[in-house]
Every structure is written in C-alpha cells, then in structure tokens.
Design an enzyme around this catalytic site. Structure first.
Site, short mmCIF file in Angstrom:
data_model
loop_
_atom_site.label_atom_id
_atom_site.label_comp_id
_atom_site.label_asym_id
_atom_site.label_seq_id
_atom_site.Cartn_x
_atom_site.Cartn_y
_atom_site.Cartn_z
N ASP A 39 41.46 42.51 30.58
CA ASP A 39 41.61 41.73 31.81
C ASP A 39 40.28 41.10 32.21
O ASP A 39 39.27 41.81 32.28
CB ASP A 39 42.12 42.65 32.92
CG ASP A 39 42.70 41.89 34.09
OD1 ASP A 39 41.95 41.22 34.80
OD2 ASP A 39 43.92 41.97 34.30
N ASP A 40 40.28 39.80 32.44
CA ASP A 40 39.08 39.09 32.94
C ASP A 40 37.95 39.07 31.91
O ASP A 40 36.80 38.84 32.28
CB ASP A 40 38.55 39.72 34.23
CG ASP A 40 39.35 39.36 35.46
OD1 ASP A 40 40.46 38.83 35.31
OD2 ASP A 40 38.87 39.62 36.58
N ASP A 99 43.51 37.95 29.23
CA ASP A 99 44.44 37.08 29.95
C ASP A 99 43.81 35.77 30.41
O ASP A 99 44.48 34.76 30.57
CB ASP A 99 45.09 37.81 31.14
CG ASP A 99 44.08 38.43 32.10
OD1 ASP A 99 42.86 38.40 31.82
OD2 ASP A 99 44.52 38.96 33.14
N HIS A 100 42.50 35.75 30.63
CA HIS A 100 41.75 34.54 30.98
C HIS A 100 40.28 34.90 30.96
O HIS A 100 39.91 36.06 30.78
CB HIS A 100 42.14 34.00 32.36
CG HIS A 100 42.23 35.06 33.40
ND1 HIS A 100 41.12 35.71 33.90
CD2 HIS A 100 43.31 35.65 33.99
CE1 HIS A 100 41.51 36.63 34.76
NE2 HIS A 100 42.83 36.64 34.83
N HIS A 102 51.27 42.00 35.54
CA HIS A 102 50.37 42.09 36.69
C HIS A 102 50.44 43.51 37.24
O HIS A 102 51.41 44.24 37.01
CB HIS A 102 50.77 41.05 37.73
CG HIS A 102 49.68 40.69 38.68
ND1 HIS A 102 48.35 40.77 38.35
CD2 HIS A 102 49.72 40.24 39.96
CE1 HIS A 102 47.63 40.39 39.38
NE2 HIS A 102 48.42 40.06 40.36
N CYS A 115 45.60 36.31 36.49
CA CYS A 115 46.40 37.36 35.84
C CYS A 115 47.90 37.08 35.84
O CYS A 115 48.55 37.09 34.79
CB CYS A 115 46.14 38.69 36.52
SG CYS A 115 44.43 39.24 36.48
#
Length: 495
Positions: A5-6, A301-302, A98, A45
């Site tokens: 994540d992130d 995710d990004h 999420h 997210c």
C-alpha cells in the site's frame, strides 16, 4: 499475489532516487519480469483496488472515490470469483480491498484471513493499527506531529507519523501476522490449484516498523527526491490553488522544522520492512512443493509524493502517484526481463484470465492481457494507458513519451516524459495551442462517456452486520453524507 500500500517506485530494481533497500523484491524481479513503466488504475486505495478486482475503471463502475462495486454492481464478477469458478481454491488476507468496515468483497473466498475474530464481527475491517499493537514510545513519534499536533487527536490516518518499534515486537505487527499466515498456507497440502493473495498495509502512514529497518540506512547518505520550488506555477488555476494550499499545510511545515529527510527515512524503512515480509513468502514458496508451478505477481496500489509538486500523498494524476512496482515471475514468464512498455494494474485481471484459463466474465475486462508480453518481452508494443481522476470527466493518458492530463473543469497539462521525467514543464501553459494533434490522439484512449459517482454508502445506516458476516442495504433515499468522525480510543484504531 502480494500487494503493498502506498509504495512508490523507489524499490531498488527500479533505480529511482531515493532508492530503498529491497533485496527480496529485487530478487523476485531478477527471476521474473519487471515492468518499469507500470501505472495505477485509480489514484488512491479505494478506486485502484476496485478497478483491479472488478476489471473495470471508475469511468465504468462509478468507483472514483469508493470501493463498493460489489454493492451497486453485483453483476460484475470479481477476480477471486473467476478463479474459484476456474477450479481454484482461493485464500486471501490483509489489505487486498480497502481497509474500513464493509469494504471487502466477500464473494468467492475459500478462506479470508483476518488476524482477530473481532474484525469479522465489525464487517471485516482491517484494524491495521489498533491499540493492542506495538507503537513507538513516546507517541506521537514524529517531530512533525510533536511540533504541530501535540495533544491533538491524530485521527485514524496517523498522517506524517513515523518511528521505530522494538525489534522484539516484530512478530506482533499486523503485517507480520499476515505474512506468517501466507507462509502457513504455502506449508499446507493443496489438492487443487490455489490462489493465495496477501495485502500488506506498509508503507502506508504511519511509517512504524521495527528499529532494525531504520538502522539499515545508518551511515548512508539518502538523496532527497528532486523538487522544484516553483513547480506549481504552470498548473491550471484550480489545481495550482489546491496544491499550493496543501504545500503550505504539510511540505512547508516539514521544511520549517528540517524534517523532510527524517520523514523520507521513515518511509524507506517501512519499504524495507515490507520487503522483508515479501522475503518470508518467497522463501516459503521456494521450499514448498509449489515452487515450480506458481505464478507470483507483486504490485502496489499507487505511488506516493514526498514533496514533489509540494505534495505529501497520492490523489494526483502525476507520475509520483501513478508509477508503481509491478513484477511477475513463474512458469512461462521470461526471467530477468525488464520492459518500459506502458502497462496498468487493470491489466492484471485479463492477464490472469489468460494464464489460468478462466471462464468468460459477464463484464468486459477493460485492461489488456500481458500474457504474451510476459513470455516474449521484445514482442510488446507501447500503448496509451488511461487513468481516471477522482471525479467523472477527469483523467490522464500516459505512454512512454507523454503524459496528458485533463481535469473536469477543462484544465490541461502535457509533459514530455523523455525530456522532462520530473514533469516540471507543462507544455500547455505558455503555448496552449501547440501539440493539438498529439492531444487529439491521446484523448482517444479516454472513454466518450463517464459513469456518475457511485453513491457513497453510509456505514451507520446501511451496513448490516450478521454474526461474522455483513451486507449492505442501501436505503431508497440518499443517506447523510457526513463522514464518520475519527475514533481514537487510547491510540488510533483505524488508518
């Protein structure tokens, strides 16, 4: 499937600046296929994960800011259901969807692992940083929050929080527990093909991890990301105003207390912690009977800004948000391959559809299968990749050479990615009439129509919890759209 994540593109095998110490992710890349020009399918997210698992962009589902495609669009067959219908046992755990209550698509899982029973009783919330977990002492830990938010409720997000927890508490951390669960599944005997997916919350804020991962960087000079002081001057007015305000609220404050490098160290340490968790799973796979016939896909995710364009966060259509790690390895996949063809996380579903021989889906999968590219890297041609914004009508189109951005209010940006990799020079600011033919071509990658926003569901009024399960019952009239206030019993529960 291993998700983080992130995590931006600062992993070692992407050669970025700064560069995190990530030997396990790097070894996965060495034995597989490393896409260096991969981009998210949603700019934070919820929409990113909704696109990955539904196979459709927010422009089709309406999930620009939410993840509930499975409530208002139940006809969409999610990835895990396709795999189950294709003969796979399906095991999931951690942050794949999420993280708040009611956001996991519960369909199609043979088993979905949560680390404590109470999480099931609260609609499968993830509780990544609930108060029984190890926290730094004192709390808050970061100089940013000790300076600007001392004595305040930091809310669930613990934004711009970083710090070390004791090394002897590593096994008590939520993500470590999830990694150990994945390792245990690889140690079991499986009588049918299986899909094992685990999602880690790190390196999402708070950047808390065992002290040893901070110590990895002791004695190393950590270069800061390239930042241009007047980088916002050539942006469309609305986005320039928004980002100027955000810069003042966060980046300028970090600069004022000389804490930018400290914040980046916290992020790099958590990237290394995530890497160690990936290493546990890869080691377990290599020792298992499934080592030679298992496909591995690793993704974030990004990305994440650390002061670039004055921002700390995601939610943008620029490179810092869009570019993500994306690595594949396994049977039939080229080893040691590196490619800069433009791809998207939305390509995951159609790729697995081909590699695993899954049954046809009722919905159109809007990505492109990478199955042939994974086998023959030199056969791949570059393409224009679409990335929707947080509101209908806004988007970016990205390829090797260009990034075109269009905002719902008509603002535009164009960057030459080869000559201007930091996206410092918006070519449409001084000479808006230039490059119109190029822009017309890039716009063809965007849909002609955009779905309206999916209605935001109200947890207090529309989420029905039944034992260890849950369901949503959207009311006939729109619910109160006020956000739930952050909760913090002792230390923050959510994130």
């Amino acid at each position: 499937m291993i998700a983080v994540d992130d995590m931006n593109d600062w992993i070692g095998c992407l050669g970025a600046t700064p560069s995190a110490i990530t030997p396990n992710i790097d070894r996965l890349a060495e034995r597989g296929f490393n896409f260096t020009n991969a981009h998210t399918a949603g700019i934070f997210c919820a929409p990113s994960r909704a696109a990955i698992f539904s196979g459709q962009y927010a422009s089709s589902t309406g999930c620009y800011r939410t993840a509930h495609y499975f409530v208002n669009r139940p006809e969409l067959r999610p990835l895990q259901v396709s795999l189950q219908e294709g003969g796979y046992a399906t095991f999931g755990g951690g942050k794949l969807f999420h993280h708040p209550e009611g956001h996991v698509d519960v369909r199609g899982w043979t088993e979905f692992f949560l680390r404590k029973p109470d999480q099931y009783r609260r609609a499968w919330s993830l509780d990544n940083w609930s108060e029984e977990l190890p926290f730094p002492d004192p709390f808050p830990a970061s100089i940013y929050n000790r300076t600007y938010n001392k004595g305040k409720d930091l809310g669930g997000g613990l934004f711009l929080e970083w710090g070390a927890v004791p090394d002897d508490r590593e096994e008590d951390l939520a993500d470590t527990i999830r990694a150990n669960w994945a390792v245990s599944k690889l140690g079991e005997k499986h009588d049918q093909p299986f899909f094992l997916a685990v999602g880690f919350y790190t390196p999402h804020f708070p950047n808390y991890c065992p002290d040893k991962y901070f110590k990895l960087y002791e004695g190393r000079k950590i270069p800061l990301p390239p930042i241009k002081d007047d980088d916002l001057d050539d942006l469309p007015e609305t986005i320039r105003r928004q980002k100027s305000n955000r810069r003042k609220a966060h980046h300028d404050r970090l600069v004022a207390i000389d804490a930018v490098d400290d914040a980046i160290l916290g992020y790099l340490a958590c990237m290394s912690y995530a890497d160690a968790l990936v290493g546990r799973i890869l080691d377990a796979l290599e020792k298992s009977p499934y080592a030679e016939n298992t496909i591995v896909v690793f993704w974030s995710d990004h990305g994440y800004h650390h002061g670039e364009k004055g921002d700390w966060g995601k939610h943008t259509l620029w490179e810092r948000t869009s570019n993500v790690p994306f690595i594949w390895a396994g049977p039939g996949i080229a080893k040691g391959a590196v490619s800069d063809v433009t791809v998207s996380l939305i390509d995951m579903y159609p790729t697995l559809f081909d590699l695993c021989g899954l049954p046809a889906t009722p919905q159109k999968l809007e990505g492109k299968s990478l199955a042939e590219t994974l086998k023959a890297p030199t056969s791949a041609a570059d393409r224009d990749v679409f990335l929707p914004y947080m509101d209908p009508g806004g988007y970016a189109v990205i390829n090797r050479d260009w990034r075109y951005i269009y905002y719902p209010n008509g603002g535009e940006e164009l960057y030459d990615r080869r000559k201007d990799p930091n996206e410092w020079n918006n070519l449409l600011f001084q000479r808006p009439g230039v490059h119109q033919e190029l822009i017309r071509k890039l716009k063809r990658a965007a849909p002609e129509t955009f779905a309206p926003h999916e209605r935001k569901l109200n947890r207090r009024k529309e989420l029905i919890i039944e034992g260890t399960g849950f369901r949503w019952e959207p009311s006939a009239t729109p619910p109160d759209e006020k956000r739930d206030s952050p909760r913090r019993p002792g230390k923050p529960r959510g994130s």
